[in-house]
Scaffold this motif. Sequence first.
Motif, PDB file in Angstrom:
ATOM      1  N   GLY A   1       0.731  -1.340  -0.083  1.00 39.92           N
ATOM      2  CA  GLY A   1      -0.034  -0.080  -0.015  1.00 39.92           C
ATOM      3  C   GLY A   1       0.777   1.151  -0.061  1.00 39.92           C
ATOM      4  O   GLY A   1       2.194   1.191   0.212  1.00 39.92           O
ATOM      5  N   MET A   2       0.340   2.299  -0.335  1.00 42.46           N
ATOM      6  CA  MET A   2       0.867   3.579  -0.222  1.00 42.46           C
ATOM      7  C   MET A   2      -0.047   4.707   0.778  1.00 42.46           C
ATOM      8  O   MET A   2      -1.317   4.545   0.714  1.00 42.46           O
ATOM      9  N   VAL A   3       0.650   5.501   1.252  1.00 42.96           N
ATOM     10  CA  VAL A   3      -0.066   6.368   2.131  1.00 42.96           C
ATOM     11  C   VAL A   3       0.325   7.927   1.736  1.00 42.96           C
ATOM     12  O   VAL A   3       1.350   8.191   1.378  1.00 42.96           O
ATOM     13  N   LEU A   4      -0.718   8.828   1.427  1.00 45.67           N
ATOM     14  CA  LEU A   4      -0.630  10.193   0.871  1.00 45.67           C
ATOM     15  C   LEU A   4      -1.099  10.991   2.050  1.00 45.67           C
ATOM     16  O   LEU A   4      -1.998  11.067   2.646  1.00 45.67           O
ATOM     17  N   TRP A   5      -0.077  11.973   2.226  1.00 51.33           N
ATOM     18  CA  TRP A   5      -0.277  12.962   3.080  1.00 51.33           C
ATOM     19  C   TRP A   5      -0.337  14.508   2.065  1.00 51.33           C
ATOM     20  O   TRP A   5       0.861  14.625   1.505  1.00 51.33           O
ATOM     21  N   THR A   6      -1.177  15.277   2.291  1.00 46.52           N
ATOM     22  CA  THR A   6      -1.146  16.451   1.368  1.00 46.52           C
ATOM     23  C   THR A   6      -1.207  17.699   2.374  1.00 46.52           C
ATOM     24  O   THR A   6      -1.428  17.503   3.761  1.00 46.52           O
ATOM     25  N   GLY A   7      -1.004  18.889   2.067  1.00 46.98           N
ATOM     26  CA  GLY A   7      -0.864  20.059   2.804  1.00 46.98           C
ATOM     27  C   GLY A   7       0.441  20.118   3.516  1.00 46.98           C
ATOM     28  O   GLY A   7       1.453  19.266   3.088  1.00 46.98           O
ATOM     29  N   ALA A   8       0.750  21.508   3.908  1.00 47.53           N
ATOM     30  CA  ALA A   8       2.209  21.781   4.526  1.00 47.53           C
ATOM     31  C   ALA A   8       2.257  20.778   5.758  1.00 47.53           C
ATOM     32  O   ALA A   8       1.640  20.743   6.933  1.00 47.53           O
ATOM     33  N   THR A   9       3.397  19.719   5.634  1.00 50.44           N
ATOM     34  CA  THR A   9       3.395  18.604   6.704  1.00 50.44           C
ATOM     35  C   THR A   9       4.862  19.244   7.646  1.00 50.44           C
ATOM     36  O   THR A   9       5.537  19.766   6.949  1.00 50.44           O
ATOM     37  N   THR A  10       4.822  19.091   8.808  1.00 52.54           N
ATOM     38  CA  THR A  10       5.818  19.306   9.659  1.00 52.54           C
ATOM     39  C   THR A  10       6.316  17.987  10.362  1.00 52.54           C
ATOM     40  O   THR A  10       5.618  17.090  10.586  1.00 52.54           O
TER      41      THR A  10
ATOM     42  N   THR B   1      -4.120  11.807   4.163  1.00 55.90           N
ATOM     43  CA  THR B   1      -5.305  12.183   3.151  1.00 55.90           C
ATOM     44  C   THR B   1      -5.688  11.178   2.359  1.00 55.90           C
ATOM     45  O   THR B   1      -7.145  10.941   2.070  1.00 55.90           O
ATOM     46  N   ALA B   2      -4.987  10.104   1.876  1.00 53.12           N
ATOM     47  CA  ALA B   2      -5.563   9.062   1.317  1.00 53.12           C
ATOM     48  C   ALA B   2      -4.632   7.812   1.522  1.00 53.12           C
ATOM     49  O   ALA B   2      -3.639   7.735   1.714  1.00 53.12           O
TER      50      ALA B   2
ATOM     51  N   GLU C   1      -4.375  13.327  -7.761  1.00 46.20           N
ATOM     52  CA  GLU C   1      -5.254  14.551  -7.587  1.00 46.20           C
ATOM     53  C   GLU C   1      -6.791  14.475  -7.323  1.00 46.20           C
ATOM     54  O   GLU C   1      -7.468  13.503  -8.083  1.00 46.20           O
ATOM     55  N   GLY C   2      -7.192  14.837  -6.184  1.00 48.93           N
ATOM     56  CA  GLY C   2      -8.622  14.788  -5.746  1.00 48.93           C
ATOM     57  C   GLY C   2      -8.816  13.341  -4.919  1.00 48.93           C
ATOM     58  O   GLY C   2      -9.952  12.989  -4.695  1.00 48.93           O
ATOM     59  N   VAL C   3      -7.820  12.535  -4.712  1.00 47.61           N
ATOM     60  CA  VAL C   3      -7.947  11.449  -4.139  1.00 47.61           C
ATOM     61  C   VAL C   3      -8.257  11.439  -2.566  1.00 47.61           C
ATOM     62  O   VAL C   3      -7.148  11.992  -1.913  1.00 47.61           O
ATOM     63  N   HIS C   4      -9.119  10.640  -1.981  1.00 50.42           N
ATOM     64  CA  HIS C   4      -9.407  10.868  -0.780  1.00 50.42           C
ATOM     65  C   HIS C   4      -9.700   9.456  -0.045  1.00 50.42           C
ATOM     66  O   HIS C   4     -10.185   8.677  -1.013  1.00 50.42           O
ATOM     67  N   GLY C   5      -9.694   9.144   1.117  1.00 52.50           N
ATOM     68  CA  GLY C   5     -10.003   7.804   1.811  1.00 52.50           C
ATOM     69  C   GLY C   5      -9.095   6.739   0.915  1.00 52.50           C
ATOM     70  O   GLY C   5      -8.027   6.918   0.889  1.00 52.50           O
ATOM     71  N   THR C   6      -9.810   5.711   1.116  1.00 54.51           N
ATOM     72  CA  THR C   6      -8.977   4.425   0.641  1.00 54.51           C
ATOM     73  C   THR C   6      -9.592   4.145  -0.706  1.00 54.51           C
ATOM     74  O   THR C   6     -10.714   3.804  -0.968  1.00 54.51           O
ATOM     75  N   VAL C   7      -8.366   3.766  -1.667  1.00 53.58           N
ATOM     76  CA  VAL C   7      -8.696   3.457  -2.958  1.00 53.58           C
ATOM     77  C   VAL C   7      -8.068   2.233  -3.314  1.00 53.58           C
ATOM     78  O   VAL C   7      -6.768   2.062  -2.722  1.00 53.58           O
ATOM     79  N   ASP C   8      -8.279   1.734  -4.246  1.00 56.69           N
ATOM     80  CA  ASP C   8      -7.470   0.657  -5.175  1.00 56.69           C
ATOM     81  C   ASP C   8      -6.654   1.110  -6.036  1.00 56.69           C
ATOM     82  O   ASP C   8      -6.850   2.090  -6.777  1.00 56.69           O
ATOM     83  N   VAL C   9      -5.465   0.585  -6.007  1.00 57.47           N
ATOM     84  CA  VAL C   9      -4.392   1.393  -6.843  1.00 57.47           C
ATOM     85  C   VAL C   9      -4.949   1.251  -8.272  1.00 57.47           C
ATOM     86  O   VAL C   9      -4.497   2.126  -9.213  1.00 57.47           O
ATOM     87  N   THR C  10      -5.579   0.281  -8.736  1.00 57.14           N
ATOM     88  CA  THR C  10      -5.895   0.104 -10.359  1.00 57.14           C
ATOM     89  C   THR C  10      -6.856   1.250 -10.677  1.00 57.14           C
ATOM     90  O   THR C  10      -7.135   1.614 -11.742  1.00 57.14           O
ATOM     91  N   SER C  11      -7.707   1.816  -9.672  1.00 57.15           N
ATOM     92  CA  SER C  11      -8.927   2.470  -9.610  1.00 57.15           C
ATOM     93  C   SER C  11      -8.311   4.127 -10.006  1.00 57.15           C
ATOM     94  O   SER C  11      -9.101   4.833 -10.701  1.00 57.15           O
ATOM     95  N   ILE C  12      -7.276   4.479  -9.735  1.00 57.65           N
ATOM     96  CA  ILE C  12      -6.494   5.513 -10.187  1.00 57.65           C
ATOM     97  C   ILE C  12      -5.378   5.684 -10.718  1.00 57.65           C
ATOM     98  O   ILE C  12      -4.676   6.482 -10.867  1.00 57.65           O
TER      99      ILE C  12
END
Length: 326
Positions: free
Chosen positions: A59-68, A78-79, A132-143
Amino acid sequence: MFDVSAWHPAPNYATVGLSRSAIHDVDRDGAADLLIGSVGYFPNGELVDLPGSGCEPGGMVLWTGATTPGTYTRGTETAVIEGTCMSCIGGLHLPVGRIGPDRERNLVAVVGESATFLGVAERGAIFLVDLEGVHGTVDVTSISPAIIAGAQPYMHLTDVLPLGDLNRDGVDDLLVSSRFASGRGAVFVFLGPIEGIRSTATADLTIVGSDDNQIFGAALAGSDFDGDGLTDILVGDDKCSHSAPDAGAVHYFRGRDLLEIVDPAAFALLPPLETEDTAGEMDSTGETGSIGRTHEDSGDKSGTRCGCSAEHRRAPSPLLVPRRIR
Protein backbone atom coordinates in the motif's frame (compact mmCIF):
# COMPACT_ATOMS: atom_id res chain seq x y z
CA MET A 1 11.53 13.43 12.24
CA PHE A 2 8.43 12.47 10.25
CA ASP A 3 7.46 9.45 12.37
CA VAL A 4 4.98 7.04 10.76
CA SER A 5 6.01 3.95 12.73
CA ALA A 6 2.68 3.84 14.57
CA TRP A 7 0.54 4.48 11.49
CA HIS A 8 -0.16 0.86 10.50
CA PRO A 9 -2.78 -0.82 12.73
CA ALA A 10 -0.80 -4.08 12.72
CA PRO A 11 2.85 -3.10 12.37
CA ASN A 12 4.36 -6.59 12.00
CA TYR A 13 6.17 -6.64 8.64
CA ALA A 14 4.42 -3.41 7.61
CA THR A 15 7.72 -1.77 6.54
CA VAL A 16 6.09 1.66 6.42
CA GLY A 17 8.56 4.06 4.84
CA LEU A 18 10.43 1.56 2.66
CA SER A 19 9.76 3.97 -0.20
CA ARG A 20 9.07 7.67 0.35
CA SER A 21 9.24 10.84 -1.69
CA ALA A 22 8.10 14.40 -1.81
CA ILE A 23 5.88 14.50 -4.87
CA HIS A 24 4.24 17.28 -6.86
CA ASP A 25 1.67 19.61 -5.31
CA VAL A 26 -1.31 17.23 -5.44
CA ASP A 27 -3.79 19.56 -3.72
CA ARG A 28 -2.38 22.73 -5.36
CA ASP A 29 -1.82 24.60 -2.12
CA GLY A 30 1.71 25.64 -3.06
CA ALA A 31 3.49 22.93 -1.01
CA ALA A 32 4.91 19.60 -2.15
CA ASP A 33 3.08 16.59 -0.77
CA LEU A 34 4.33 13.32 0.70
CA LEU A 35 3.79 9.73 -0.43
CA ILE A 36 5.08 6.83 1.67
CA GLY A 37 5.10 3.14 0.75
CA SER A 38 4.35 0.12 2.92
CA VAL A 39 5.21 -3.17 1.24
CA GLY A 40 3.72 -5.10 4.17
CA TYR A 41 0.44 -3.19 4.20
CA PHE A 42 -2.75 -5.25 4.41
CA PRO A 43 -6.26 -3.78 4.38
CA ASN A 44 -7.32 -3.11 7.99
CA GLY A 45 -4.32 -5.11 9.19
CA GLU A 46 -6.32 -8.29 8.66
CA LEU A 47 -3.32 -10.29 7.46
CA VAL A 48 -0.10 -9.51 9.23
CA ASP A 49 1.99 -12.62 8.62
CA LEU A 50 3.55 -11.29 5.41
CA PRO A 51 6.02 -14.12 4.85
CA GLY A 52 3.30 -16.76 5.13
CA SER A 53 0.22 -15.14 3.63
CA GLY A 54 1.06 -15.41 -0.06
CA CYS A 55 -1.02 -12.28 -0.74
CA GLU A 56 1.33 -9.31 -0.47
CA PRO A 57 -0.85 -6.43 -1.73
CA GLY A 58 1.22 -3.56 -0.32
CA GLY A 59 0.00 0.00 0.00
CA MET A 60 0.84 3.71 -0.22
CA VAL A 61 -0.09 6.51 2.17
CA LEU A 62 -0.60 10.09 0.96
CA TRP A 63 -0.29 13.20 3.09
CA THR A 64 -1.15 16.56 1.50
CA GLY A 65 -0.87 20.07 2.84
CA ALA A 66 2.11 21.60 4.61
CA THR A 67 3.50 18.77 6.75
CA THR A 68 5.86 19.31 9.67
CA PRO A 69 8.02 16.92 11.70
CA GLY A 70 6.00 14.93 14.20
CA THR A 71 4.24 11.63 14.82
CA TYR A 72 1.63 10.65 12.25
CA THR A 73 -0.90 8.00 13.23
CA ARG A 74 -3.84 6.40 11.45
CA GLY A 75 -6.41 9.03 10.47
CA THR A 76 -3.94 11.85 9.77
CA GLU A 77 -3.46 10.81 6.15
CA THR A 78 -5.25 12.21 3.11
CA ALA A 79 -5.60 8.87 1.33
CA VAL A 80 -4.55 5.23 1.44
CA ILE A 81 -3.82 3.49 -1.86
CA GLU A 82 -4.23 -0.26 -1.52
CA GLY A 83 -2.74 -2.88 -3.76
CA THR A 84 -4.77 -5.87 -4.80
CA CYS A 85 -3.59 -9.32 -3.73
CA MET A 86 -0.15 -9.98 -5.27
CA SER A 87 0.27 -6.42 -6.60
CA CYS A 88 3.23 -5.98 -4.20
CA ILE A 89 3.27 -2.17 -4.29
CA GLY A 90 5.03 0.10 -1.82
CA GLY A 91 8.69 -0.76 -2.43
CA LEU A 92 9.47 2.00 -4.92
CA HIS A 93 7.68 5.04 -6.31
CA LEU A 94 8.58 8.39 -7.82
CA PRO A 95 7.00 11.31 -9.72
CA VAL A 96 7.18 10.89 -13.50
CA GLY A 97 5.54 14.06 -14.77
CA ARG A 98 2.85 14.55 -17.41
CA ILE A 99 3.10 11.20 -19.10
CA GLY A 100 -0.55 10.10 -19.16
CA PRO A 101 -3.49 10.84 -21.45
CA ASP A 102 -4.22 14.20 -19.71
CA ARG A 103 -1.27 16.51 -20.34
CA GLU A 104 -2.27 18.73 -17.41
CA ARG A 105 -1.98 16.00 -14.77
CA ASN A 106 1.23 14.88 -13.08
CA LEU A 107 1.45 11.15 -12.41
CA VAL A 108 3.42 9.04 -9.94
CA ALA A 109 4.90 5.67 -10.93
CA VAL A 110 4.22 3.01 -8.28
CA VAL A 111 6.28 -0.13 -8.84
CA GLY A 112 4.77 -3.54 -8.19
CA GLU A 113 7.98 -5.44 -8.89
CA SER A 114 6.61 -8.97 -8.65
CA ALA A 115 2.94 -8.21 -9.25
CA THR A 116 0.76 -11.01 -10.53
CA PHE A 117 -1.47 -9.08 -12.92
CA LEU A 118 -4.27 -10.21 -15.25
CA GLY A 119 -3.50 -13.83 -14.41
CA VAL A 120 0.20 -13.74 -15.36
CA ALA A 121 2.39 -14.78 -12.42
CA GLU A 122 4.88 -12.23 -11.13
CA ARG A 123 5.13 -10.35 -14.41
CA GLY A 124 5.49 -7.07 -12.52
CA ALA A 125 3.57 -3.87 -13.12
CA ILE A 126 4.14 -0.12 -13.06
CA PHE A 127 0.99 1.68 -11.94
CA LEU A 128 0.95 5.28 -13.20
CA VAL A 129 -1.35 6.84 -10.62
CA ASP A 130 -3.15 10.17 -10.62
CA LEU A 131 -3.43 11.34 -6.99
CA GLU A 132 -5.23 14.62 -7.57
CA GLY A 133 -8.56 14.65 -5.72
CA VAL A 134 -7.98 11.24 -4.11
CA HIS A 135 -9.30 10.85 -0.56
CA GLY A 136 -10.09 7.93 1.71
CA THR A 137 -9.10 4.39 0.77
CA VAL A 138 -8.84 3.44 -2.90
CA ASP A 139 -7.55 0.56 -4.99
CA VAL A 140 -4.38 1.33 -6.95
CA THR A 141 -5.91 0.21 -10.26
CA SER A 142 -8.86 2.59 -9.83
CA ILE A 143 -6.62 5.67 -9.93
CA SER A 144 -4.20 4.45 -12.63
CA PRO A 145 -4.96 5.93 -16.05
CA ALA A 146 -2.09 3.81 -17.35
CA ILE A 147 -0.43 0.53 -16.30
CA ILE A 148 2.72 -1.01 -17.78
CA ALA A 149 2.91 -4.79 -17.29
CA GLY A 150 5.69 -7.27 -17.95
CA ALA A 151 5.17 -9.33 -21.08
CA GLN A 152 6.41 -12.60 -19.51
CA PRO A 153 5.76 -14.50 -16.28
CA TYR A 154 8.33 -13.91 -13.51
CA MET A 155 9.73 -10.92 -15.37
CA HIS A 156 9.71 -8.58 -12.34
CA LEU A 157 9.61 -4.91 -13.37
CA THR A 158 12.30 -3.43 -11.17
CA ASP A 159 12.79 0.30 -11.63
CA VAL A 160 11.57 3.40 -13.46
CA LEU A 161 13.26 6.59 -14.59
CA PRO A 162 11.56 9.76 -15.88
CA LEU A 163 13.13 10.76 -19.20
CA GLY A 164 11.50 14.18 -19.38
CA ASP A 165 10.24 15.05 -22.84
CA LEU A 166 12.79 13.01 -24.81
CA ASN A 167 11.30 13.62 -28.26
CA ARG A 168 10.07 17.15 -27.47
CA ASP A 169 6.44 16.58 -28.36
CA GLY A 170 5.07 18.17 -25.17
CA VAL A 171 4.53 14.86 -23.33
CA ASP A 172 6.94 13.25 -20.88
CA ASP A 173 8.53 9.86 -21.53
CA LEU A 174 9.58 6.95 -19.32
CA LEU A 175 12.23 4.25 -18.91
CA VAL A 176 11.30 0.94 -17.22
CA SER A 177 13.66 -1.89 -16.28
CA SER A 178 13.31 -5.63 -15.71
CA ARG A 179 16.37 -7.29 -14.25
CA PHE A 180 15.08 -10.79 -15.06
CA ALA A 181 13.72 -10.34 -18.61
CA SER A 182 14.85 -13.16 -20.91
CA GLY A 183 17.29 -14.35 -18.25
CA ARG A 184 19.59 -11.36 -18.83
CA GLY A 185 17.66 -8.18 -18.03
CA ALA A 186 16.26 -5.39 -20.19
CA VAL A 187 15.20 -1.75 -20.19
CA PHE A 188 12.23 -0.33 -22.09
CA VAL A 189 11.64 3.17 -23.44
CA PHE A 190 8.00 4.30 -23.55
CA LEU A 191 7.17 7.54 -25.32
CA GLY A 192 4.19 9.39 -23.84
CA PRO A 193 1.32 9.67 -23.72
CA ILE A 194 0.84 6.28 -22.05
CA GLU A 195 -2.71 5.18 -21.40
CA GLY A 196 -4.60 2.01 -20.67
CA ILE A 197 -2.74 -1.25 -20.12
CA ARG A 198 0.57 -1.51 -21.97
CA SER A 199 2.86 -4.51 -22.14
CA THR A 200 6.63 -4.22 -22.26
CA ALA A 201 6.30 -5.98 -25.62
CA THR A 202 4.86 -2.70 -26.98
CA ALA A 203 7.73 -0.48 -25.77
CA ASP A 204 9.08 2.00 -28.31
CA LEU A 205 12.62 0.73 -27.68
CA THR A 206 13.87 -2.39 -25.88
CA ILE A 207 17.52 -2.80 -24.85
CA VAL A 208 18.41 -6.31 -23.66
CA GLY A 209 21.50 -7.59 -21.86
CA SER A 210 23.77 -9.47 -24.24
CA ASP A 211 24.69 -12.43 -22.03
CA ASP A 212 22.74 -15.03 -20.08
CA ASN A 213 22.64 -14.44 -16.32
CA GLN A 214 23.33 -10.74 -16.66
CA ILE A 215 21.16 -8.52 -14.49
CA PHE A 216 21.06 -5.65 -16.95
CA GLY A 217 18.60 -3.10 -15.54
CA ALA A 218 19.32 -3.76 -11.86
CA ALA A 219 19.20 -0.01 -11.21
CA LEU A 220 18.59 3.18 -13.20
CA ALA A 221 19.82 6.76 -12.92
CA GLY A 222 19.76 9.72 -15.26
CA SER A 223 20.83 13.30 -15.83
CA ASP A 224 21.93 15.54 -18.68
CA PHE A 225 25.60 14.57 -18.66
CA ASP A 226 26.55 16.03 -22.05
CA GLY A 227 24.66 19.33 -21.84
CA ASP A 228 22.35 18.83 -24.83
CA GLY A 229 19.11 19.21 -22.84
CA LEU A 230 18.18 15.50 -23.01
CA THR A 231 18.24 12.94 -20.20
CA ASP A 232 21.15 10.52 -20.48
CA ILE A 233 20.83 7.24 -18.61
CA LEU A 234 22.97 4.91 -16.53
CA VAL A 235 21.92 1.26 -16.32
CA GLY A 236 23.33 -0.97 -13.58
CA ASP A 237 24.37 -4.53 -14.43
CA ASP A 238 25.67 -6.15 -11.25
CA LYS A 239 26.35 -9.57 -12.78
CA CYS A 240 28.45 -8.44 -15.74
CA SER A 241 31.52 -10.71 -15.80
CA HIS A 242 33.69 -9.03 -18.42
CA SER A 243 36.57 -8.08 -16.13
CA ALA A 244 35.99 -10.75 -13.45
CA PRO A 245 33.13 -13.02 -12.35
CA ASP A 246 30.17 -10.88 -11.29
CA ALA A 247 32.36 -7.75 -11.30
CA GLY A 248 29.44 -5.65 -12.47
CA ALA A 249 29.19 -2.74 -14.87
CA VAL A 250 27.36 0.52 -15.45
CA HIS A 251 26.20 1.18 -19.01
CA TYR A 252 25.90 4.78 -20.20
CA PHE A 253 23.41 5.76 -22.92
CA ARG A 254 23.13 9.25 -24.33
CA GLY A 255 19.63 10.60 -24.70
CA ARG A 256 20.36 11.70 -28.25
CA ASP A 257 21.37 8.16 -29.24
CA LEU A 258 18.08 6.82 -27.88
CA LEU A 259 16.18 9.59 -29.63
CA GLU A 260 17.85 8.85 -32.97
CA ILE A 261 16.32 5.37 -32.87
CA VAL A 262 12.85 6.05 -31.46
CA ASP A 263 12.13 9.33 -33.29
CA PRO A 264 14.56 10.15 -36.13
CA ALA A 265 12.54 13.24 -37.13
CA ALA A 266 12.92 14.76 -33.64
CA PHE A 267 16.60 13.80 -33.61
CA ALA A 268 17.17 15.65 -36.89
CA LEU A 269 16.09 18.89 -35.19
CA LEU A 270 18.74 18.63 -32.46
CA PRO A 271 21.71 21.02 -32.71
CA PRO A 272 25.06 19.20 -32.76
CA LEU A 273 27.07 19.02 -29.59
CA GLU A 274 29.96 21.48 -29.43
CA THR A 275 32.42 18.63 -28.84
CA GLU A 276 30.72 15.77 -30.64
CA ASP A 277 32.75 12.56 -30.64
CA THR A 278 32.00 9.29 -32.34
CA ALA A 279 29.02 7.73 -30.61
CA GLY A 280 30.31 4.23 -31.17
CA GLU A 281 31.43 1.73 -33.75
CA MET A 282 29.52 -0.89 -35.65
CA ASP A 283 30.33 -4.38 -34.48
CA SER A 284 32.43 -6.72 -36.54
CA THR A 285 29.45 -8.40 -38.18
CA GLY A 286 27.88 -5.14 -39.29
CA GLU A 287 24.45 -6.26 -38.13
CA THR A 288 23.56 -6.61 -34.48
CA GLY A 289 24.97 -4.33 -31.89
CA SER A 290 24.50 -2.28 -28.81
CA ILE A 291 24.20 1.35 -27.92
CA GLY A 292 25.93 3.20 -25.16
CA ARG A 293 29.18 2.98 -23.25
CA THR A 294 30.20 0.74 -20.40
CA HIS A 295 32.11 1.58 -17.22
CA GLU A 296 33.51 -1.59 -15.69
CA ASP A 297 35.76 -2.56 -12.82
CA SER A 298 39.47 -2.48 -13.66
CA GLY A 299 41.29 -5.71 -14.29
CA ASP A 300 41.81 -8.24 -17.03
CA LYS A 301 39.77 -7.32 -20.12
CA SER A 302 40.29 -10.56 -22.00
CA GLY A 303 36.82 -11.94 -21.36
CA THR A 304 33.64 -11.42 -23.31
CA ARG A 305 32.38 -7.86 -23.25
CA CYS A 306 29.12 -7.32 -21.40
CA GLY A 307 26.90 -5.37 -23.72
CA CYS A 308 23.30 -5.07 -24.74
CA SER A 309 21.27 -5.26 -27.91
CA ALA A 310 18.39 -3.01 -28.87
CA GLU A 311 15.09 -3.69 -30.57
CA HIS A 312 12.95 -0.89 -31.96
CA ARG A 313 9.24 -1.59 -32.21
CA ARG A 314 8.51 0.69 -35.15
CA ALA A 315 11.42 0.20 -37.54
CA PRO A 316 14.84 -1.47 -37.41
CA SER A 317 17.85 0.81 -37.07
CA PRO A 318 21.62 0.29 -37.18
CA LEU A 319 22.85 -0.10 -33.63
CA LEU A 320 26.13 0.67 -31.89
CA VAL A 321 28.62 -1.24 -29.79
CA PRO A 322 29.24 0.11 -26.27
CA ARG A 323 32.55 1.67 -25.33
CA ARG A 324 34.00 1.99 -21.86
CA ILE A 325 33.93 5.36 -20.13
CA ARG A 326 37.58 6.35 -19.71
